[in-house]
Motif scaffolding. Structure first.
Motif, mmCIF file in Angstrom:
data_model
loop_
_atom_site.group_PDB
_atom_site.id
_atom_site.type_symbol
_atom_site.label_atom_id
_atom_site.label_comp_id
_atom_site.label_asym_id
_atom_site.label_seq_id
_atom_site.Cartn_x
_atom_site.Cartn_y
_atom_site.Cartn_z
ATOM 1 N N ASP A 225 32.377 38.339 47.733
ATOM 2 C CA ASP A 225 33.506 39.266 47.727
ATOM 3 C C ASP A 225 34.273 39.187 46.407
ATOM 4 O O ASP A 225 34.536 38.102 45.884
ATOM 5 C CB ASP A 225 34.455 38.933 48.877
ATOM 6 C CG ASP A 225 34.228 39.829 50.079
ATOM 7 O OD1 ASP A 225 33.045 40.095 50.383
ATOM 8 O OD2 ASP A 225 35.215 40.271 50.692
ATOM 9 N N LEU B 282 37.740 39.548 45.065
ATOM 10 C CA LEU B 282 39.091 39.496 45.614
ATOM 11 C C LEU B 282 40.007 40.470 44.870
ATOM 12 O O LEU B 282 39.645 41.010 43.819
ATOM 13 C CB LEU B 282 39.625 38.073 45.545
ATOM 14 C CG LEU B 282 38.735 37.006 46.204
ATOM 15 C CD1 LEU B 282 39.367 35.626 46.094
ATOM 16 C CD2 LEU B 282 38.451 37.352 47.664
ATOM 17 N N GLU B 283 41.189 40.685 45.398
ATOM 18 C CA GLU B 283 42.086 41.702 44.840
ATOM 19 C C GLU B 283 42.441 41.424 43.378
ATOM 20 O O GLU B 283 42.605 42.352 42.584
ATOM 21 C CB GLU B 283 43.362 41.792 45.680
ATOM 22 C CG GLU B 283 44.290 42.915 45.233
ATOM 23 C CD GLU B 283 45.524 43.053 46.115
ATOM 24 O OE1 GLU B 283 46.389 43.893 45.784
ATOM 25 O OE2 GLU B 283 45.629 42.322 47.118
ATOM 26 N N ASP B 284 42.511 40.159 43.005
ATOM 27 C CA ASP B 284 42.867 39.822 41.624
ATOM 28 C C ASP B 284 41.652 39.735 40.708
ATOM 29 O O ASP B 284 41.781 39.358 39.530
ATOM 30 C CB ASP B 284 43.653 38.510 41.583
ATOM 31 C CG ASP B 284 42.843 37.325 42.111
ATOM 32 O OD1 ASP B 284 41.674 37.516 42.493
ATOM 33 O OD2 ASP B 284 43.398 36.202 42.158
ATOM 34 N N VAL C 83 33.099 44.822 46.501
ATOM 35 C CA VAL C 83 34.442 45.090 47.006
ATOM 36 C C VAL C 83 34.328 45.432 48.484
ATOM 37 O O VAL C 83 33.632 46.378 48.848
ATOM 38 C CB VAL C 83 35.096 46.254 46.234
ATOM 39 C CG1 VAL C 83 36.385 46.691 46.915
ATOM 40 C CG2 VAL C 83 35.348 45.860 44.782
ATOM 41 N N SER D 137 37.400 45.164 50.481
ATOM 42 C CA SER D 137 38.771 45.257 50.977
ATOM 43 C C SER D 137 39.642 45.937 49.925
ATOM 44 O O SER D 137 39.218 46.132 48.784
ATOM 45 C CB SER D 137 39.322 43.857 51.274
ATOM 46 O OG SER D 137 39.372 43.091 50.077
ATOM 47 N N LYS D 138 40.875 46.293 50.336
ATOM 48 C CA LYS D 138 41.846 46.899 49.411
ATOM 49 C C LYS D 138 41.240 48.102 48.687
ATOM 50 O O LYS D 138 41.268 48.197 47.457
ATOM 51 C CB LYS D 138 42.331 45.853 48.390
ATOM 52 C CG LYS D 138 42.958 44.611 49.000
ATOM 53 C CD LYS D 138 44.309 44.908 49.618
ATOM 54 C CE LYS D 138 44.973 43.642 50.149
ATOM 55 N NZ LYS D 138 46.293 43.886 50.757
ATOM 56 N N LEU E 28 43.702 50.673 46.300
ATOM 57 C CA LEU E 28 44.431 50.277 45.099
ATOM 58 C C LEU E 28 44.481 51.431 44.101
ATOM 59 O O LEU E 28 43.581 52.282 44.072
ATOM 60 C CB LEU E 28 43.759 49.075 44.438
ATOM 61 C CG LEU E 28 43.776 47.739 45.189
ATOM 62 C CD1 LEU E 28 43.035 46.691 44.377
ATOM 63 C CD2 LEU E 28 45.190 47.295 45.489
ATOM 64 N N LYS F 78 44.399 49.564 38.691
ATOM 65 C CA LYS F 78 44.318 48.233 39.297
ATOM 66 C C LYS F 78 42.939 47.971 39.884
ATOM 67 O O LYS F 78 42.399 46.864 39.747
ATOM 68 C CB LYS F 78 45.387 48.097 40.376
ATOM 69 C CG LYS F 78 45.582 46.663 40.865
ATOM 70 C CD LYS F 78 46.808 46.513 41.739
ATOM 71 C CE LYS F 78 47.011 45.056 42.143
ATOM 72 N NZ LYS F 78 48.201 44.894 43.006
ATOM 73 N N GLN F 79 42.347 48.997 40.535
ATOM 74 C CA GLN F 79 41.008 48.826 41.105
ATOM 75 C C GLN F 79 39.979 48.613 40.004
ATOM 76 O O GLN F 79 39.075 47.769 40.123
ATOM 77 C CB GLN F 79 40.642 50.070 41.938
ATOM 78 C CG GLN F 79 39.431 49.909 42.827
ATOM 79 C CD GLN F 79 39.701 49.064 44.037
ATOM 80 O OE1 GLN F 79 39.573 47.846 43.994
ATOM 81 N NE2 GLN F 79 40.077 49.697 45.148
ATOM 82 N N ARG G 230 40.376 45.143 38.516
ATOM 83 C CA ARG G 230 39.868 44.156 39.478
ATOM 84 C C ARG G 230 38.367 43.952 39.289
ATOM 85 O O ARG G 230 37.877 42.816 39.226
ATOM 86 C CB ARG G 230 40.168 44.664 40.886
ATOM 87 C CG ARG G 230 39.503 43.908 42.012
ATOM 88 C CD ARG G 230 39.608 44.700 43.307
ATOM 89 N NE ARG G 230 39.266 43.949 44.490
ATOM 90 C CZ ARG G 230 39.321 44.434 45.733
ATOM 91 N NH1 ARG G 230 39.699 45.697 45.929
ATOM 92 N NH2 ARG G 230 38.982 43.687 46.761
ATOM 93 N N TYR H 267 36.458 54.719 46.393
ATOM 94 C CA TYR H 267 37.750 54.297 45.872
ATOM 95 C C TYR H 267 37.908 54.818 44.448
ATOM 96 O O TYR H 267 36.941 55.123 43.758
ATOM 97 C CB TYR H 267 37.973 52.791 45.955
ATOM 98 C CG TYR H 267 36.809 51.890 45.606
ATOM 99 C CD1 TYR H 267 36.344 51.784 44.301
ATOM 100 C CD2 TYR H 267 36.197 51.121 46.586
ATOM 101 C CE1 TYR H 267 35.304 50.943 43.983
ATOM 102 C CE2 TYR H 267 35.147 50.261 46.281
ATOM 103 C CZ TYR H 267 34.712 50.177 44.980
ATOM 104 O OH TYR H 267 33.672 49.346 44.663
#
Length: 575
Positions: free
Chosen positions: A416, A418-420, A440, A442-443, A446, A450-451, A454, A481
């Motif tokens: 995975d 992660l968001e950061d 990806v 999750s999230k 965004l 930001k996406q 990431r 996304y």
């Protein structure tokens, strides 16, 4: 009437929807959804298994209860359990779940509080301002629902390619076996391998046209006959899919096939080229004045305007005509070019078969290698692996590779992002993998910047190899996304890593335009199955079709390399 896997899957999806609205046990709901997904992507027909007396419980995710229901549906066309659920809850209510933003919890509230169970009632409740008064909704949600209803109503019903194939291919074979029929060929967007199709076009050459039309409209799965003539008929199947059949003469078959394959934009340009040569092209042939000069083959049609034959997957007027004129058409990748698969799951997480079973199935498909890419620990719903569990599996792979012949399992993980932008597992265990597939999960909502950042951060990780399903879309379920794909492709080129084209029929992700972008930027694409069972390798045909739509040649696809050539390329990303 034959019952297709898609028919059974639709019943299971409706059961799952109704159970969710009833607030049933989520594990029970998930069992039906998983069974539906298994059936949708399965290469063998469940009806054939029932007819052959095979044990349905051997299918991934199918226990005794679901097996009994599949047998019931195959034999009767119905499911008593679904009928029971429908009596408790209006079946039209499942339509509400197709509106973005309306999950089971909200649908349940709308039904119980406002007696809403149709799209019309939902729209009326929104216009009247009644929805905003419900707990958890509000004025903004009410307006969003109104906009979503409008978009949903305007959207033409389309079938995923793999679902359409379950109806189109048997019908083509049925027509082909009619006495006097010489050939029956699927045309339209289906032949162009579009991700979804609105209807099916079939061209037939035959000696007795009336016999063909009579037999066609008498096909078991026909629900409504919309039109019927001596050489053309249009029907609606019980699945809701529209089918047009045309009988054409052999001397104009190529012109008809070219015309009805499309796309419209491509055909307009071909006809413009014909006009420059004082020719006219129609479905009846190529004409000079009143005289037909050719049209028996597609090659002859393209030759008449000074072009070589153009593969159907490229016919979108996105540069293929210019490339053909310049002699620069790509030699598109074929299924036989694939040497292995770089994304698959086993029972260790959310797959349905063992390491050995997946290895044997990959070998039967002619593959040299298979990457085992279980989910990482953050994806708890899929029983993702932690470092200790991953190392245990890698030891099992090493041991099994010592026993296997003509197939090698590669040690990997679908980790995975992660968001950061960090990866879900530490460097020390990722460094022990043959490759690392980042994803990806999750999230998804965004902001674009930001996406994108990431994913770029994740790709900068020293052990990152392949970006899985790069836009995160699920056809008809989840939009891609928002991400700057050109930046991601160029970072992949800088880093020496790769992008995945996920072949699962619900994903087909990369989009074709991004495949072409990757090709132009010299970034290799891995056509991967994301297999969760031994049957899922068959889905690679759809991934190859998507790759062909994206102009990919054999050299543009990572897993057309032999294992010997592949391994150094994977290690180069581990900087």
């Amino acid at each position: 009437m034959p019952v297709h896997n898609a028919d059974i899957a639709n019943i299971f999806e409706e059961i799952a929807d109704l159970l969710e609205i009833e607030n049933a046990n989520p594990f029970r709901v998930r069992a039906y959804r998983n069974a539906a997904r298994q059936l949708q992507g399965m290469g063998v027909a469940a009806s054939d298994m029932v007819a052959g007396g095979e044990d349905l419980t051997e299918l991934p995710g199918i226990g005794d209860d679901l097996a009994a229901k599949i047998q019931e549906i195959v034999e009767t066309g119905k499911c008593q359990f679904l009928e029971k659920l429908r009596k408790k809850t209006p079946p039209t209510i499942t339509e509400l779940l197709k509106i973005p933003g309306l999950g089971p919890k909200r649908v349940r509230a709308l039904y119980h509080e406002l007696d809403v169970h149709t799209l019309e009632q939902l729209a009326r409740a929104a216009r009247d301002g009644r929805i905003r008064k419900l707990p958890g909704f509000g004025e903004k949600t009410e307006q969003t629902i109104l906009e979503a209803i409008s978009a949903h109503v305007e959207k033409q019903a389309r079938f995923k390619l793999a679902v359409a194939a379950q109806y189109a291919e048997p019908l083509r074979k049925y027509l082909e076996n009619i006495s006097g029929v010489k050939q029956a060929v699927l045309a339209g967007s289906y032949r162009r391998f579009k991700e979804t199709v609105g209807d099916i076009d079939i061209l037939v050459t035959a000696g007795h046209t009336e016999n063909v039309m009579d037999r066609f409209v008498a096909y078991d799965e026909v629900k409504d006959v919309m039109a019927k003539g001596s050489t053309r008929a249009t029907v609606i199947l019980k699945s809701g899919l529209q089918v047009d059949v045309r009988v054409v003469n052999e001397d104009c078959f190529g012109a008809a096939l070219q015309y009805f394959t499309g796309s419209k934009a491509h055909n307009i340009e071909i006809r413009r080229l014909a006009q420059e040569r004082k020719l006219k092209i129609s479905e009846y042939g190529v004409f000079k004045g009143e005289k037909r000069i050719t049209g028996d083959t597609e090659e002859s049609v393209y030759r008449s305007v000074g072009l070589p034959w153009i593969p159907p997957e490229l016919r979108e007027n996105r540069g293929e005509i210019e490339a053909a004129r310049a002699g620069k058409l790509p030699k598109l990748v074929e299924f036989a070019d694939l040497k292995g698969d770089l994304h698959a799951h086993t029972k260790a997480t959310d797959g349905h078969h063992t390491l050995r079973e997946m290895a044997d199935a990959a070998r039967r498909h002619g593959f040299e290698y298979l990457a085992v890419t279980e989910h990482s620990r953050r994806l708890t719903v899929a029983h993702g692996l932690d470092p200790q569990q991953l190392r245990k599996q890698m030891n099992e792979i090493d041991k099994l590779n010592g026993q296997l012949k003509n197939i090698t399992l590669l040690k990997s993980i679908e980790v995975d992002i992660l968001e950061d932008g960090h990866l879900d597992l530490p460097d020390d265990v990722l460094s022990e993998c043959d490759l690392v597939v980042g994803a990806v999960h999750s999230k998804f909502n965004l902001a674009r910047a930001k996406q994108t950042e990431r994913i770029l951060r994740a790709m900068d990780h020293p052990h990152f190899t392949i970006l899985a399903h790069p836009t995160g879309r699920l056809l008809d379920t989840r939009e891609p996304y928002d991400v700057d794909m050109l930046k991601i492709i160029r970072r992949a080129r800088e880093r020496g890593c790769f992008l995945e084209l996920n072949a699962h029929p619900e994903r087909l992700d990369l989009l074709d335009i991004y495949c072409q972008m990757a090709r132009d930027e010299a970034v290799l694409v891995a056509i991967s199955s994301d297999a969760h069972s031994t049957q899922d390798f068959d889905n690679l045909v759809y991934g190859v079709g998507q790759a062909r739509r994206g102009w990919l040649e054999r050299k543009d696809v990572l897993n057309t390399r032999s294992l010997k050539l592949l391994m150094p390329m994977l290690k180069r990303t581990m900087i």
